[in-house]
Design an enzyme around this catalytic site. Structure first.
Site, mmCIF file in Angstrom:
data_model
loop_
_atom_site.group_PDB
_atom_site.id
_atom_site.type_symbol
_atom_site.label_atom_id
_atom_site.label_comp_id
_atom_site.label_asym_id
_atom_site.label_seq_id
_atom_site.Cartn_x
_atom_site.Cartn_y
_atom_site.Cartn_z
ATOM 1 N N CYS A 78 37.944 50.787 64.618
ATOM 2 C CA CYS A 78 39.086 51.573 64.132
ATOM 3 C C CYS A 78 39.799 50.840 62.980
ATOM 4 C CB CYS A 78 40.008 51.914 65.286
ATOM 5 S SG CYS A 78 41.012 53.360 64.932
ATOM 6 N N HIS A 171 37.204 53.704 69.811
ATOM 7 C CA HIS A 171 37.627 52.550 70.610
ATOM 8 C C HIS A 171 36.742 52.314 71.842
ATOM 9 C CE1 HIS A 171 41.615 51.629 68.779
ATOM 10 N NE2 HIS A 171 41.517 52.879 68.365
ATOM 11 N N GLU A 173 36.409 49.700 73.453
ATOM 12 C CA GLU A 173 37.087 48.767 74.376
ATOM 13 C C GLU A 173 38.030 49.493 75.325
ATOM 14 O OE1 GLU A 173 37.978 49.366 71.384
ATOM 15 O OE2 GLU A 173 40.150 49.280 71.190
HETATM 16 N N1 GLN Z 1 45.692 54.589 61.914
HETATM 17 C C1 GLN Z 1 45.389 53.200 62.013
HETATM 18 C C2 GLN Z 1 45.230 52.569 60.628
HETATM 19 O O1 GLN Z 1 45.148 53.251 59.668
HETATM 20 C C3 GLN Z 1 44.144 52.964 62.815
HETATM 21 C C4 GLN Z 1 44.368 53.439 64.220
HETATM 22 C C5 GLN Z 1 43.704 52.610 65.261
HETATM 23 O O2 GLN Z 1 43.230 51.499 65.021
HETATM 24 N N2 GLN Z 1 43.697 53.149 66.449
HETATM 25 O O3 GLN Z 1 45.184 51.383 60.524
#
Ligand code: GLN
Length: 192
Positions: A78, A171, A173
């Protein structure tokens, strides 16, 4: 095997827990010297703006960039995927730029801001993988040497690999499915 988890901000504790289930020595990384002696690094989800700022402040950005260019394995989930991308379409953010992917932050509109979906990830076998997306980014395009590992039903790329660099927009994890992390360990040990 000893894996570091960048622990500046975000979901680092969950990665450490999951790695422990895989019987791996998992350590939080906050300082450049804590990168020494590691077999790989996970950069977790969180806020990529905050993570990249802190990485620069703590002199970690340069060191991680250097290691990645020498072939050091990194798994970004992410926000962690945004951090290692070579380009970010939106938002004022300077990623460390070691992986040939262009990403877009907060790519899913408000209605589907966060969602769960079953993903087909052929390298993990036939069983679908639970994709947990939280204000997730997407991969707009991939460069040379990048293998696409997973797409949503509409073709959006959500996981990829380039050598020993691995990323996903979701995610793993936050699930009980250990396969994605095990895949990273297999990349490190050269089995995959
Ligand atoms: N929206 C976050 C970003 O742009 C990422 C979201 C997340 O890691 N769950 O960094």
């Amino acid at each position: 095997m000893k894996i570091g988890v960048l622990a500046l901000q975000g979901a680092f504790a969950e990665h450490i827990e999951l790695l422990k289930k895989l019987k791996v020595d998992a350590v939080p990384v906050r300082l450049p010297r804590q990168l020494e002696g590691l077999d790989g690094l996970i950069i977790p989800g969180g806020e990529s703006t905050t993570i990249t700022k802190l990485m620069a402040n703590y002199n970690l950005a340069h060191k991680i960039n250097e290691l990645a260019r020498e072939g050091f394995p990194i798994f970004g989930t992410c926000a962690g995927m945004i951090v290692i991308a070579s380009g970010v379409a939106n938002g004022k953010i300077t990623p460390i730029g070691v992986m040939a992917i262009k990403v877009k932050r907060n790519a899913f509109g408000r209605q589907v801001d966060s969602f769960e979906t079953e993903l087909s990830i052929p390298v993990l076998g036939k069983k679908p993988f639970p994709g947990v997306f939280i204000r997730a980014p997407l991969i707009e395009s991939v460069g040379r040497g990048v293998e696409v590992l997973a797409k949503l039903a509409d073709g959006t790329i959500v996981a990829a690999r380039q050598g020993k660099l691995l990323v996903c927009a979701f995610h793993p994890e936050l699930t009980d499915d250990l396969r994605f992390h095990r895949y990273f360990l297999d990349i490190i040990s050269g089995k995959r």
